[in-house]
Design a protein around this motif. Structure first.
Motif, PDB file in Angstrom:
ATOM      1  N   LYS A   1     135.528  72.250  19.744  1.00 60.51           N
ATOM      2  CA  LYS A   1     134.179  72.393  20.314  1.00 60.51           C
ATOM      3  C   LYS A   1     133.524  73.665  19.811  1.00 60.51           C
ATOM      4  CE  LYS A   1     135.026  69.819  24.491  1.00 60.51           C
ATOM      5  NZ  LYS A   1     135.710  69.906  25.783  1.00 60.51           N
TER       6      LYS A   1
ATOM      7  N   ASP B   1     123.271  74.185  30.485  1.00 64.07           N
ATOM      8  CA  ASP B   1     123.757  74.923  29.307  1.00 64.07           C
ATOM      9  C   ASP B   1     123.285  74.344  27.975  1.00 64.07           C
ATOM     10  OD1 ASP B   1     124.994  76.757  30.944  1.00 64.07           O
ATOM     11  OD2 ASP B   1     126.851  75.614  31.027  1.00 64.07           O
ATOM     12  N   PRO B   2     123.436  73.027  27.755  1.00 61.08           N
ATOM     13  CA  PRO B   2     122.903  72.491  26.493  1.00 61.08           C
ATOM     14  C   PRO B   2     121.393  72.683  26.386  1.00 61.08           C
ATOM     15  CG  PRO B   2     124.286  70.859  27.570  1.00 61.08           C
ATOM     16  CD  PRO B   2     124.133  71.985  28.525  1.00 61.08           C
TER      17      PRO B   2
ATOM     18  N   ARG C   1     126.655  74.145  14.380  1.00 61.83           N
ATOM     19  CA  ARG C   1     125.264  73.942  14.783  1.00 61.83           C
ATOM     20  C   ARG C   1     124.456  75.206  14.491  1.00 61.83           C
ATOM     21  NH1 ARG C   1     124.243  72.600  20.949  1.00 61.83           N
ATOM     22  NH2 ARG C   1     124.790  74.790  21.166  1.00 61.83           N
TER      23      ARG C   1
ATOM     24  N   GLU D   1     121.713  63.437  27.640  1.00 54.94           N
ATOM     25  CA  GLU D   1     122.469  63.959  28.768  1.00 54.94           C
ATOM     26  C   GLU D   1     122.245  63.138  30.033  1.00 54.94           C
ATOM     27  OE1 GLU D   1     124.324  67.355  29.454  1.00 54.94           O
ATOM     28  OE2 GLU D   1     125.020  66.486  27.581  1.00 54.94           O
TER      29      GLU D   1
ATOM     30  N   PRO E   1     126.233  80.092  23.373  1.00 55.99           N
ATOM     31  CA  PRO E   1     126.475  80.591  24.730  1.00 55.99           C
ATOM     32  C   PRO E   1     127.946  80.468  25.102  1.00 55.99           C
ATOM     33  CG  PRO E   1     125.383  78.456  24.815  1.00 55.99           C
ATOM     34  CD  PRO E   1     125.498  78.827  23.375  1.00 55.99           C
ATOM     35  N   GLN E   2     128.308  81.168  26.152  1.00 49.79           N
ATOM     36  CA  GLN E   2     129.699  81.172  26.612  1.00 49.79           C
ATOM     37  C   GLN E   2     130.205  79.744  26.864  1.00 49.79           C
ATOM     38  OE1 GLN E   2     129.868  84.262  29.453  1.00 49.79           O
ATOM     39  NE2 GLN E   2     132.086  84.282  29.585  1.00 49.79           N
ATOM     40  N   SER E   3     129.292  78.899  27.374  1.00 52.33           N
ATOM     41  CA  SER E   3     129.685  77.520  27.686  1.00 52.33           C
ATOM     42  C   SER E   3     129.475  76.589  26.497  1.00 52.33           C
ATOM     43  CB  SER E   3     128.850  77.044  28.853  1.00 52.33           C
ATOM     44  OG  SER E   3     127.493  77.228  28.531  1.00 52.33           O
ATOM     45  N   LEU E   4     129.046  77.127  25.373  1.00 48.31           N
ATOM     46  CA  LEU E   4     128.807  76.421  24.105  1.00 48.31           C
ATOM     47  C   LEU E   4     127.551  75.554  24.098  1.00 48.31           C
ATOM     48  CD1 LEU E   4     132.433  75.328  23.173  1.00 48.31           C
ATOM     49  CD2 LEU E   4     131.261  77.448  22.574  1.00 48.31           C
ATOM     50  N   GLY E   5     127.289  74.845  25.211  1.00 55.87           N
ATOM     51  CA  GLY E   5     126.054  74.063  25.280  1.00 55.87           C
ATOM     52  C   GLY E   5     126.010  72.902  24.312  1.00 55.87           C
ATOM     53  N   LEU E   6     127.147  72.254  24.067  1.00 53.90           N
ATOM     54  CA  LEU E   6     127.123  71.037  23.244  1.00 53.90           C
ATOM     55  C   LEU E   6     126.645  69.877  24.102  1.00 53.90           C
ATOM     56  CD1 LEU E   6     130.546  71.290  21.389  1.00 53.90           C
ATOM     57  CD2 LEU E   6     128.319  72.137  20.670  1.00 53.90           C
ATOM     58  N   ILE E   7     126.173  68.838  23.437  1.00 57.88           N
ATOM     59  CA  ILE E   7     125.757  67.645  24.174  1.00 57.88           C
ATOM     60  C   ILE E   7     126.917  66.665  24.148  1.00 57.88           C
ATOM     61  CG2 ILE E   7     124.076  65.770  24.215  1.00 57.88           C
ATOM     62  CD1 ILE E   7     122.381  68.211  22.748  1.00 57.88           C
ATOM     63  N   LYS E   8     127.419  66.360  25.348  1.00 56.23           N
ATOM     64  CA  LYS E   8     128.707  65.668  25.487  1.00 56.23           C
ATOM     65  C   LYS E   8     128.750  64.297  24.847  1.00 56.23           C
ATOM     66  CE  LYS E   8     128.606  67.217  30.295  1.00 56.23           C
ATOM     67  NZ  LYS E   8     127.270  67.734  30.081  1.00 56.23           N
TER      68      LYS E   8
ATOM     69  N   ALA F   1     120.979  76.216  25.348  1.00 54.68           N
ATOM     70  CA  ALA F   1     121.464  76.444  23.984  1.00 54.68           C
ATOM     71  C   ALA F   1     120.478  75.890  22.965  1.00 54.68           C
ATOM     72  CB  ALA F   1     122.835  75.802  23.801  1.00 54.68           C
TER      73      ALA F   1
ATOM     74  N   TYR G   1     122.535  81.011  18.378  1.00 53.70           N
ATOM     75  CA  TYR G   1     123.040  81.535  19.647  1.00 53.70           C
ATOM     76  C   TYR G   1     124.098  80.578  20.177  1.00 53.70           C
ATOM     77  CZ  TYR G   1     123.107  82.462  24.705  1.00 53.70           C
ATOM     78  OH  TYR G   1     123.493  82.709  25.996  1.00 53.70           O
TER      79      TYR G   1
ATOM     80  N   TYR H   1     132.658  65.288  23.752  1.00 54.47           N
ATOM     81  CA  TYR H   1     133.543  65.513  24.903  1.00 54.47           C
ATOM     82  C   TYR H   1     135.003  65.207  24.606  1.00 54.47           C
ATOM     83  CZ  TYR H   1     133.519  60.468  25.901  1.00 54.47           C
ATOM     84  OH  TYR H   1     133.664  59.113  25.824  1.00 54.47           O
TER      85      TYR H   1
ATOM     86  N   THR I   1     133.784  78.150  32.046  1.00 58.87           N
ATOM     87  CA  THR I   1     133.072  79.389  31.764  1.00 58.87           C
ATOM     88  C   THR I   1     133.685  80.516  32.576  1.00 58.87           C
ATOM     89  OG1 THR I   1     131.490  78.758  33.436  1.00 58.87           O
ATOM     90  CG2 THR I   1     130.872  78.372  31.148  1.00 58.87           C
TER      91      THR I   1
ATOM     92  N   VAL J   1     134.902  72.482  29.164  1.00 59.65           N
ATOM     93  CA  VAL J   1     134.700  73.873  28.778  1.00 59.65           C
ATOM     94  C   VAL J   1     134.529  74.663  30.059  1.00 59.65           C
ATOM     95  CG1 VAL J   1     133.184  75.512  27.658  1.00 59.65           C
ATOM     96  CG2 VAL J   1     133.550  73.277  26.655  1.00 59.65           C
TER      97      VAL J   1
ATOM     98  N   MET K   1     132.899  67.600  29.661  1.00 58.82           N
ATOM     99  CA  MET K   1     133.529  68.521  28.749  1.00 58.82           C
ATOM    100  C   MET K   1     134.217  69.551  29.624  1.00 58.82           C
ATOM    101  SD  MET K   1     131.306  68.853  25.526  1.00 58.82           S
ATOM    102  CE  MET K   1     130.438  70.333  25.821  1.00 58.82           C
TER     103      MET K   1
END
Ligand code: ADP
Ligand code: MG
Lengths: 261, 254
Positions: free
Chosen positions: B147, A153-154, B154, A176, B81-88, A157, B79, B140, A260, A258, A256
């Protein structure tokens, strides 16, 4: 337990018996050999403490060899792992890099040591080179697997910002996969200390050189001093790396949450 | 976007003939049940997927991540995404600065040397999204709402002209969801953004969007415009609030 499982277990047992016969692994001989072990142990108990300083120096040299080998090997392995990861490269890049790494890994470190003793002569340098090669093969593999296992996902993104591939590696892939990397390097270092301890057997430096020589001349009491030092050092390094892991890695791996969908 | 069909496995179509036209500066919402194809629709708009059939254009360019020209456009398409896509494992500030990467040269980005004005800009956005004082927190450690604020920041850091957000408030409580939506609505108006937001809750869409498309099983079944309190059905031209309310009530049930 299904009949199928029983069959598999039966086949494994049969294979062990056949293989033991082929390699001459005979439990009776083992039992008959036990008294010999008793003699060795008895002689080992005559530990000669005046060799302890020499043994400690030899161990220090061994640890230094393992340390240099681990660091240099890792530094070379990291870029290679970036090229070997399937999720970052096309087939034409990762396939040859993986083949190269697989070839490096087919050699155990002792064979690398023999090769380097022939190339650069007897001594610690050959041992360091052997550890470097071994470390490249393994760290690169562990690391490309870690890269392939990172959360997509990251990656998605950040790719969708239109960043360059190098930026993606620098800002997503490395952070990561970093927590895995530290624990892999620690593991590799522990393992390399153990490996370096026996490279002396082929003249590639380190504490193994003393051990093999004393054993050759049946001086088990002296050999025992060196072996005990190895044991103590390995236990100590294990203990330290557990501490490091607890401190730095366990914390950073809380995911995390989060969810989905 | 005209007559777009998409499939993940070249057998079953996930989107079957979707046509949308979104004007610049619109606050557009896409609503539908889970699995109706909303996320897929957004991935088509940012070029992560390409349609099996049909055409998509954003300012005359076809979205495709591997196309150089479109990749440049992506720099200003946020963009989420549903999962956000942050870097933990990196901080809030570092996550947000990623939005500025397209403006950095190779050396700056390899050395992580962000120019001072970019750091100031990131800090400004951090206070805008209500994360002041949390710059150095690891991602995280944040709550779900926080988040989302980081992900929004971002995207804003990209100086976007288009913002795509996938169910960004679906999992939040009512109050937090409204805070986050207000935040986006403010940014949308101030920066004259084209916001395209996916929701599964019609209520939220009606509250914040100027236009809402309802997707069901890969088809667009309804498109409505909202002006003040009146709702216009674009397909029939009707202005019938009650009827439309009833329709979507059925269609967006979980
Ligand atoms: N990566 C994928 N591979 C295969 N099928 C997928 C994939 N992603 C989504 N789908 C399928 O496409 C359909 C629409 O998915 P999606 O666009 O995620 O819906 P939504 O966002 O509206 O919940 C679903 O039936 C889902 O199973
Ligand atoms: Mg979705």
């Amino acid at each position: 337990m299904t009949p199928k499982n029983n069959l598999v277990i039966g086949i494994i047992i049969a294979l062990v018996v056949v293989a033991s016969y082929n390699v001459d692994a005979n439990p009776i001989e083992f039992a008959e050999g036990l008294p010999n072990l008793a003699i060795v142990v008895e002689e080992m108990l005559l530990v000669e403490p005046k060799y302890i300083p020499t043994a400690l120096w030899a161990m220090l040299e061994t640890i230094q060899m393992a340390f240099i080998g681990t660091v240099v090997g890792t530094v070379i392995a990291l870029p290679l792992s970036m090229f070997a990861a399937r999720n970052l490269n096309s087939k034409y890049v990762y396939a040859p890099v993986r083949a190269l790494l697989a070839a490096i890994r087919t050699f155990p470190s002792i064979l690398w040591a023999i090769l380097f003793v022939i190339m650069v002569g007897l001594g610690t340098f050959a041992g360091v080179l052997a550890i470097v090669m071994y470390t490249i093969g393994f760290v690169a593999k562990l690391q490309y697997e870690a890269i392939e296992a990172i959360d997509p996902d990251p990656v998605d993104a950040v790719s969708s910002i239109g960043v360059s591939k190098w930026q993606l590696i620098r800002y997503v892939v490395i952070p990561e996969s970093a927590s895995h990397l530290l624990s892999q390097i620690l593991y590799m270092f522990e393992y390399n200390v153990r490996q370096t301890s026996i490279l002396g057997l082929v003249g590639a430096g380190g504490i193994g050189f003393y051990i093999i020589n004393y054993i050759k001349f049946f001086e088990y009491g002296k050999a025992a001093v060196f072996m005990l030092v190895v044991l103590a050092a390995v236990l100590f390094i294990d203990w330290v790396s557990v501490k490091i892991r607890d401190k730095y890695i366990v914390k950073s791996q809380h995911g995390m949450e989060v969810t989905t969908k | 976007m005209n007559d777009v069909w998409t499939s993940y496995d070249s057998k079953n179509f996930v989107l079957e003939g979707i046509s949308l036209s979104i004007d610049r500066g619109t606050n557009y919402a896409i609503v539908g049940q889970s699995g109706s194809g909303k996320s897929t629709l957004l991935k088509l708009m940012n070029g992560m997927m390409i349609p099996s059939k049909g055409t998509i254009k954003i300012d005359y360019v076809t979205p495709n991540m591997n196309n150089k020209k479109f990749k440049k456009m992506l720099h200003t398409i946020g963009y989420i995404p549903q999962s956000l896509g942050l870097i933990k494992n990196i901080t809030v500030l570092e996550n947000i600065l990623i939005g500025a990467l397209p403006r950095l040269n190779t050396i700056q980005s390899l050395l992580k040397r962000f120019p001072e004005h970019e750091i100031q800009e990131a800090k400004r956005i951090i206070s805008l999204v209500g994360l002041s004082g949390k710059e150095e927190r690891k991602a995280y450690m944040l709550s779900g709402g926080e988040k989302r604020r980081v992900a929004i920041a971002r995207a804003l850091m990209q100086k976007p002209t288009i913002l795509l957000a996938d169910e960004i408030v679906s999992e939040l409580d009512h109050v937090t969801a409204h805070e986050i939506m207000n935040l986006i609505a403010d940014a949308q108006k101030r920066m004259n953004l084209t916001a395209i937001m996916v929701h599964h809750d019609m209520q939220i869409a009606l509250e914040f969007a100027n236009r809402v498309a309802v997707i069901k099983e890969g088809h667009k079944i309804l498109e409505i415009g909202i002006e003040g309190d009146s709702i216009v059905d674009f397909q029939t031209g009707n202005i019938n609030t009650e009827e439309i309310m009833e329709m979507y009530a059925d269609d967006t049930k979980k």
